[in-house]
Design a protein around this motif. Structure first.
Motif, PDB file in Angstrom:
ATOM      1  N   GLY A  72       0.801  -1.220   0.000  1.00 29.16           N
ATOM      2  CA  GLY A  72       0.000   0.000   0.000  1.00 29.16           C
ATOM      3  C   GLY A  72       0.832   1.267   0.000  1.00 29.16           C
ATOM      4  O   GLY A  72       0.302   2.343   0.223  1.00 29.16           O
ATOM      5  N   GLY A  73       2.128   1.189  -0.238  1.00 31.83           N
ATOM      6  CA  GLY A  73       2.989   2.386  -0.242  1.00 31.83           C
ATOM      7  C   GLY A  73       2.640   3.327  -1.364  1.00 31.83           C
ATOM      8  O   GLY A  73       2.332   2.920  -2.470  1.00 31.83           O
ATOM      9  N   ARG A  74       2.690   4.630  -1.065  1.00 31.76           N
ATOM     10  CA  ARG A  74       2.338   5.617  -2.086  1.00 31.76           C
ATOM     11  C   ARG A  74       3.556   6.133  -2.826  1.00 31.76           C
ATOM     12  O   ARG A  74       3.431   6.647  -3.911  1.00 31.76           O
ATOM     13  CB  ARG A  74       1.591   6.778  -1.437  1.00 31.76           C
ATOM     14  N   ALA A  75       4.713   6.049  -2.253  1.00 30.35           N
ATOM     15  CA  ALA A  75       5.916   6.520  -2.938  1.00 30.35           C
ATOM     16  C   ALA A  75       6.300   5.520  -4.026  1.00 30.35           C
ATOM     17  O   ALA A  75       6.180   4.312  -3.841  1.00 30.35           O
ATOM     18  CB  ALA A  75       7.057   6.672  -1.943  1.00 30.35           C
ATOM     19  N   PRO A  76       6.756   6.009  -5.186  1.00 32.89           N
ATOM     20  CA  PRO A  76       7.128   5.087  -6.265  1.00 32.89           C
ATOM     21  C   PRO A  76       8.393   4.294  -5.906  1.00 32.89           C
ATOM     22  O   PRO A  76       9.302   4.788  -5.249  1.00 32.89           O
ATOM     23  CB  PRO A  76       7.367   6.003  -7.468  1.00 32.89           C
ATOM     24  N   ARG A  77       8.422   3.077  -6.331  1.00 36.30           N
ATOM     25  CA  ARG A  77       9.547   2.155  -6.179  1.00 36.30           C
ATOM     26  C   ARG A  77       9.952   1.896  -4.728  1.00 36.30           C
ATOM     27  O   ARG A  77      11.120   1.739  -4.412  1.00 36.30           O
ATOM     28  CB  ARG A  77      10.748   2.656  -6.980  1.00 36.30           C
ATOM     29  N   THR A  78       9.005   1.859  -3.831  1.00 34.11           N
ATOM     30  CA  THR A  78       9.327   1.489  -2.454  1.00 34.11           C
ATOM     31  C   THR A  78       9.210  -0.010  -2.247  1.00 34.11           C
ATOM     32  O   THR A  78       9.888  -0.575  -1.404  1.00 34.11           O
ATOM     33  CB  THR A  78       8.389   2.208  -1.458  1.00 34.11           C
ATOM     34  N   HIS A  79       8.354  -0.683  -3.037  1.00 33.36           N
ATOM     35  CA  HIS A  79       8.190  -2.137  -2.965  1.00 33.36           C
ATOM     36  C   HIS A  79       8.347  -2.700  -4.376  1.00 33.36           C
ATOM     37  O   HIS A  79       7.496  -2.478  -5.224  1.00 33.36           O
ATOM     38  CB  HIS A  79       6.801  -2.512  -2.431  1.00 33.36           C
ATOM     39  N   ILE A  80       9.430  -3.405  -4.611  1.00 32.28           N
ATOM     40  CA  ILE A  80       9.685  -3.993  -5.928  1.00 32.28           C
ATOM     41  C   ILE A  80       9.598  -5.512  -5.788  1.00 32.28           C
ATOM     42  O   ILE A  80      10.192  -6.096  -4.900  1.00 32.28           O
ATOM     43  CB  ILE A  80      11.064  -3.580  -6.461  1.00 32.28           C
TER      44      ILE A  80
END
Length: 96
Positions: A72-80
């Motif tokens: 559910g992270g909103r920042a780009p590329r925090t969960h790859i």
């Protein structure tokens, strides 16, 4: 050769007919056996390999949830996340 094919209930092909012990010492090539079988309309009967059902539950391996489904992270590329199957090592590909 026709008798050897009939004795095998139509299962033998040219290779097995050539090697069958009931030929009484006659030397013959496999190509000749193929030709005689073709002239008499004989074909070997063979079964297809079938899929075997393996009993077991889906996802039965007890693997820990390292990611914890935090997508559910909103920042780009925090969960790859990716699905890596083959890796090139030197001049060959290795399965992971």
């Amino acid at each position: 050769m026709v008798a050897a094919h009939a004795a095998s209930k139509g299962r033998y092909g040219s290779r097995k007919i050539k090697a069958s012990p009931g030929r009484s010492g006659v030397t013959v090539s496999r190509r000749r056996v193929c030709r005689i079988m073709r002239e008499n309309g004989l074909v070997s009967a063979y079964g297809r390999k079938r899929f075997k059902v393996h009993p077991g539950a889906v996802n039965e391996a007890d693997v820990p949830n390292v990611v914890a489904r935090g997508f559910g992270g909103r920042a780009p590329r925090t969960h790859i996340c990716s699905d890596l199957t083959y890796v090139r090592v030197g001049a060959s590909w290795n399965y992971v």
